[in-house]
Scaffold this motif. Structure first.
Motif, PDB file in Angstrom:
ATOM      1  N   VAL B 439       0.841  -1.204   0.000  1.00 19.10           N
ATOM      2  CA  VAL B 439       0.000   0.000   0.000  1.00 19.10           C
ATOM      3  C   VAL B 439       0.871   1.246   0.000  1.00 19.10           C
ATOM      4  N   GLN B 443       0.455   3.841  -3.031  1.00 18.89           N
ATOM      5  CA  GLN B 443      -0.216   5.136  -2.911  1.00 18.89           C
ATOM      6  C   GLN B 443       0.749   6.290  -3.088  1.00 18.89           C
ATOM      7  N   GLY B 446       0.499   9.152  -0.275  1.00 20.78           N
ATOM      8  CA  GLY B 446      -0.820   9.274   0.358  1.00 20.78           C
ATOM      9  C   GLY B 446      -0.643   9.421   1.858  1.00 20.78           C
ATOM     10  N   ALA B 512      -9.654   2.791   3.907  1.00 20.80           N
ATOM     11  CA  ALA B 512      -9.686   3.137   2.482  1.00 20.80           C
ATOM     12  C   ALA B 512     -10.532   4.384   2.259  1.00 20.80           C
ATOM     13  N   SER B 515      -8.793   7.533   3.647  1.00 21.35           N
ATOM     14  CA  SER B 515      -7.512   7.893   3.046  1.00 21.35           C
ATOM     15  C   SER B 515      -7.620   8.265   1.576  1.00 21.35           C
ATOM     16  N   TRP B 516      -8.448   7.570   0.851  1.00 18.13           N
ATOM     17  CA  TRP B 516      -8.350   7.684  -0.599  1.00 18.13           C
ATOM     18  C   TRP B 516      -9.628   8.162  -1.291  1.00 18.13           C
TER      19      TRP B 516
END
Lengths: 387, 667
Positions: B439, B443, B446, B512, B515-516
């Motif tokens: 991850v 990312q 991120g 998820a 964060s995204w």
């Protein structure tokens, strides 16, 4: 009647739920009663022992651990057995207690339930599902419901002028003046202009302006007269418009023409004649309409002045008249028409509480007079004031 | 006739509950079997009367009987049938009736299925239950009666609050109440045992199914409430730390602690005092939740009752039940015999740690929710405790809970081998680290916490699978044997696995989503477009529509992903004519586990419309995780029923003995 039978059956069922387990020899299977304490505990521990054995066999716990766990459960079993032995065998069941419980159920349940219900319930009111009310005999339905029916119909067929024509006068009478104006306009748009519709529109516009025949209203009455020169109401209102504009002569001419051309037994004749007399006599009151709902009687001068007033002043004037009426009725309450007028007037002014209070006062004045009470109730219902 | 029959049934239910409160206890005190037998019979009768009352109310709603004040205030003849039914509990009075209905149904279930209970305990439990019923029925009849009538009946109702005109109202409150009220049973068990003064391992076994059922319902109920808020409120959040949400979260924490500590009590006869306290707390917090929602102390979507008189009544109920039970607890707890001892590193130890952290979380939420209220009552100062506080405290407490979770089931009772367990979890841990690294790499810049969160979630999911693999002896015994063992594992083992994995799945979704997610707030005209996440949205048309009791303006968007057409999504603004209230209906399309969320804003001066568009990757896992958790609970429960520890009729015993494929669990 059916309702009370249902209540009785339900109460009987509740009492039965107490009496049945109390009956002699009711000792049912453990499945219903719950288990003997000692047995119940032991059953759990036997299960736990079996479980430990299974865990050991499947290799989840080692032999020594299983042994320790077994010893622990065994100790619990011993303790349970001990306390089970100690528990007094007990009387199990006594006739005295049984009887007390039965009496409590037989007396307590009906008294408590009945008492509370009488306090809180409304046993005389039947259920009123909307569908049933809508399909009921129209003669029995109240005005609000009839209006609703027509509204529902119009929602489905928005181009049915007749529907608007039916509902418009009811809106007018129940004080929904904006709706009345709109309904008349729709009726005219869809079914075309005629004297009756134009008069209705003018009347609604006039009522909305607190009795002032506005320019729009006057135009409507003029269209009505053009279509039907003898239209009574329209002519009357045009006369009133003339009075309000200060054109006395025109009003006198118009109303005189009406009186001259009228059949002797015309029901409106006294009203117009009276207005004419007052006008000719110089001063007193032509009512704003032959049989106007708002008729709280402004004087000619008042009415003439009204046109020049601001809306606030105007409503203050109307209010003043209504209050005068209320004052008069407070002193002498025997005038049924006056009371009905007062209730309507408060309602039109949007003072629902005062309208309700007036209806209550009116009822008090006519205790024993069933016909009068019926009229008051009918009006209350019509205006949606509750009875 | 229907409304009055319902009203009378409600009054009768009160009479029955009063008898049920008194007679069985009297029987238990005097050891009179006949009187104790009255308890179950009355519990069933109570459930019958309350069901009749509730059915009458629903019937009045379905028939649009506006002579019932409650129907007039909360219904409209043009609503679709489903909302006519749900509006029966979409208001204060009806929802309280639903509460008592659930209470009655649980009581009847104890009466009918509690055949394994000692008669005395059963009689006391039903009496305590009845006392709760009496309090709530008095509250309903005296302050919130749904059967008050109106004459003459109006021709049309005032409509249900538009926000509640949604399928969510059919699902969320009943499930939530099944959870809240389910804890009344464990409460009744606790108080009954305290009255009798004896609590032992067997007690825990009898309580556990009820706690488990309540917990499973509450879990799904909360999750459904969250999803409902997510799509109905129109701004894409799924948890707001709204006091009313917190009110449901507190009993959930306490209940989760309870189902774990009851295991210790059942297996080891330890943590007795603590378990009883948790049983009392779980229901007290449920009552508090009801109080917060119903008294009007809090104003939110849920607080459709704002009447101080009701608040005072509920406060009295709270004081009586919470104060009374805690008083009884203080009186009796010192007399309870201490049970088995254990080392700090052991299954018990892990469960104690779990309990401490969960109750600390409940306390954190409690303080955050009630401190502002208390402060305002004290000196009139108005403060708000916002999401940062809750995110920080609860988040911080949940990290160790989640991290230790895979260790618990692998530890042995009494004295565990932490090194051995760590070794067995090595594979899961390694894979989780890999997931986190992947991850972090993927990312590229991120949020820094995202890889850690994903790693933790992976650890929990893999750890719970490890537990099953270990039990089956996977890798230690031949594959065929391991397979047979795996299939032979008790359902409770699978239940534990699923419930724990559900937490991991939920965590995955939360990480998820936070964060995204990507968000676009733009104004666009017909034919124009915008991009959110991987998706291009084009506003195809804005059109007026007409519903049964509302009008709406719908915006239809075309979705494209890399030029490929992926269908349309529609969001609308609704105006409910009866109350003249607008709502926003968000448009949601699910792709994989993620969701594209479009919410229409106001029309702009220049002719376009404002929209909010979100792409929320893996967001559905938040609720799916909760569903998996609850399913784990149900699986555990179904296992439990097989081996309800009672003297069984011979036939049942034979069946159980003949089925070695389903041996008892060994949690």
């Amino acid at each position: 009647m059916t309702l009370w039978i249902v209540f009785l059956a339900l109460t009987a069922a509740a009492i039965f739920a107490v009496l049945w387990p109390l009956r002699i020899g009711a000792g049912g299977p453990a499945a219903v009663d719950g288990t003997d304490e000692h047995e119940a505990d032991l059953a759990v521990y036997r299960d736990q022992l079996a479980e430990i054995e299974r865990d050991r066999l499947s290799g989840l716990i080692a032999g020594s651990e299983a042994e320790a766990a077994r010893a622990e459960v065994a100790r619990r079993m011993l303790r349970a057995a001990e306390s089970g032995g100690r528990a007094e065998p007990g009387s199990r069941a006594s006739d005295r207690r049984r009887r007390i419980a039965a009496v409590v159920a037989l007396v307590g349940v009906p008294v408590l339930a009945g008492g509370l219900y009488v306090m809180l319930g409304s046993p005389t009111l039947p259920g009123q599902p909307l569908a049933a009310r809508l399909s009921d005999d129209p003669a029995k339905a109240d005005i609000a419901l009839l209006v609703r029916k027509v509204e529902a119909h119009l929602e489905a067929n928005p181009n049915d002028g007749r529907g608007y024509e039916v509902v418009a006068p009811i809106y007018y009478r129940t004080g929904r003046l904006d709706d009345a104006v709109r309904a008349w306009q729709n009726a005219i748009r869809l079914s075309g202009s005629n004297a009756g519709r134009e008069t209705g529109l003018g009347e609604a516009l006039t009522a909305r302006a607190a009795g002032v025949v506005t320019a729009d209203a006057q135009a409507a009455f003029e269209r009505a007269v053009k279509l039907e020169p003898e239209a009574v109401k329209a002519n009357y209102y045009l006369g009133l418009a003339a009075v309000q504009d200060g054109r006395r002569d025109e009003a006198i001419a118009r109303w005189s023409r009406m009186v001259a051309g009228a059949p002797a037994d015309a029901p409106w004749l006294p009203t117009v004649k009276g207005a004419l007399d007052k006008l000719a006599g110089g001063g007193a009151t032509p009512a704003p309409a032959a049989k106007d709902a708002n008729g709280a009687g402004p004087s000619t001068a008042d009415v003439a002045a009204v046109a020049a007033m601001t809306p606030e002043q105007r409503s203050a004037m109307v209010r003043g008249m209504v209050e005068r009426l209320a004052g008069r009725l407070a002193q002498d309450g025997s005038d049924l028409e006056g009371w009905l007028k007062l209730v309507r007037a408060w309602n039109v002014l949007g003072e629902t509480d005062k309208a309700k209070a007036a209806a209550v006062d009116a009822r008090r004045n006519f205790v024993g007079n069933d016909a009068a009470l019926a009229q008051i109730d009918a009006l209350s219902r019509e205006l949606g004031l509750g009875s | 006739m229907i409304p009055e029959t319902g009203h009378f049934a409600l009054v009768l239910a009160l009479a029955v509950a009063l008898l049920q409160m008194v007679l069985p206890v009297w029987g238990a005190r005097t050891n009179d079997a006949a009187l104790m037998r009255v308890g179950p019979a009355l519990a069933v009768a109570f459930a019958g009367f309350i069901s009749l009352a509730f059915a009458a109310l629903v019937a009045a709603y379905v028939q649009s009987d506006f002579s019932v004040l409650n129907v007039y205030q909360n219904s409209h003849s043009e609503m679709p049938l489903i909302y006519k039914i749900t509006s029966a509990w979409g208001n204060h009075e009806g929802s309280m009736l639903l509460w008592v209905l659930v209470l009655g149904l649980f009581g009847a279930m104890v009466a009918l299925f509690g055949s394994n209970l000692p008669q005395r305990l059963k009689a006391n439990v039903l009496a305590v239950q009845a006392s709760v019923a009496v309090a709530f029925l008095l509250f309903i009849l005296l302050t919130s009666n749904p059967f008050l009538r109106l004459s003459p009946a109006p021709a049309e109702g005032q409509d249900l609050n538009p926000v509640l005109q949604d399928i969510g109202l059919a699902i969320h409150p009943p499930l939530l109440y099944l959870g809240y009220v389910g804890f009344s049973i464990t409460f009744a068990f606790a108080v009954a045992a305290l009255i009798d003064g004896r609590i032992d391992a067997a007690w825990a076994r009898w309580v556990r199914p009820w706690a488990l059922a309540a917990w499973a319902f509450l879990t799904v109920g909360i999750a459904m409430g969250s999803y409902w808020a997510y799509y109905e409120l129109g701004w894409g959040g799924w948890w707001f730390w709204d006091p009313v949400e917190n009110a449901s979260l507190m009993p959930w924490f306490a209940g989760t602690a309870l189902i774990h500590s009851a295991v210790v009590m059942e297996k080891r006869d330890a943590l007795k005092v603590w378990t009883v306290l948790l049983a009392i707390l779980a229901f007290s917090l449920s009552l508090l939740g009801t109080f917060l929602v119903r008294s009007g102390v809090l104003t939110s979507v849920h607080a459709f009752a704002t009447d101080p008189a009701r608040g005072v009544f509920i406060l009295m109920i709270l004081v009586a039940f919470i104060g009374g039970s805690l008083g009884l607890f203080a009186l009796r707890a010192p007399m309870l015999r201490q049970g088995g001892i254990f080392a700090p590193v052991s299954r018990e130890g892990a469960l104690v740690l779990n309990n401490l952290l969960l109750t600390a979380s409940a306390a954190a939420v409690f303080v955050g929710t009630l401190y502002p209220l208390a402060l305002e009552a004290w000196n009139g100062a108005k403060i708000t405790v916002g999401p940062p506080y809750f995110n920080f405290t609860v988040g911080l407490l949940m990290v160790p809970v989640v991290f230790v979770m895979p260790f618990g089931p692998l530890l042995a009772w009494k004295r565990g081998d932490i090194a051995g367990v760590a070794q067995r979890l090595m594979a899961a841990f390694g894979l989780a680290i890999l997931a986190g690294l992947a991850v972090a790499y993927g990312q590229a810049g991120g949020p820094a916490l995202a890889p850690i969160g994903i790693g933790l979630a992976a650890f929990v999911i893999l750890g719970s699978v490890t537990d099953l693999a270990e039990r089956a002896g996977l890798g230690r015994v031949p594959a065929a044997t391991a397979w047979a063992r795996l299939r032979g594992l008790p359902r409770a083992a699978y239940g534990t696995m699923l419930a724990h994995a559900g937490i991991g799945i939920c965590l995955l979704g939360i990480v998820a989503e936070t964060s995204w997610s990507s968000e676009r707030i733009v104004g666009i005209k017909t034919g124009e477009g915008t991009t959110v996440g991987r998706y291009e949205l084009t506003l195809e048309r804005v059109e007026p529509r007409t519903g049964p009791n509302y009008r709406d303006v719908a915006a239809v968007f075309r979705i494209r992903e890399g030029g490929v057409d992926r269908g349309t999504v529609t969001s609308s603004k609704r105006l409910f004519t009866a109350r003249n209230m607008p709502t926003t209906e968000s448009g949601i399309r699910t792709f994989g586990f993620g969701q594209l969320y479009v919410s229409m804003g106001d029309e702009l001066a220049g002719g376009g419309i404002g929209i909010r568009a979100y792409w929320k990757p893996l967001v559905t896992l938040i609720w799916l995780g909760a569903v998996v958790m609850a399913f784990g609970g149900v699986l555990s429960l179904s296992d439990r029923r097989l081996r309800i520890g009672a003297p069984r009729p011979a036939r049942a015993r034979r069946n159980a003995d003949a089925a070695p494929a389903n041996p008892a669990p060994a949690e």
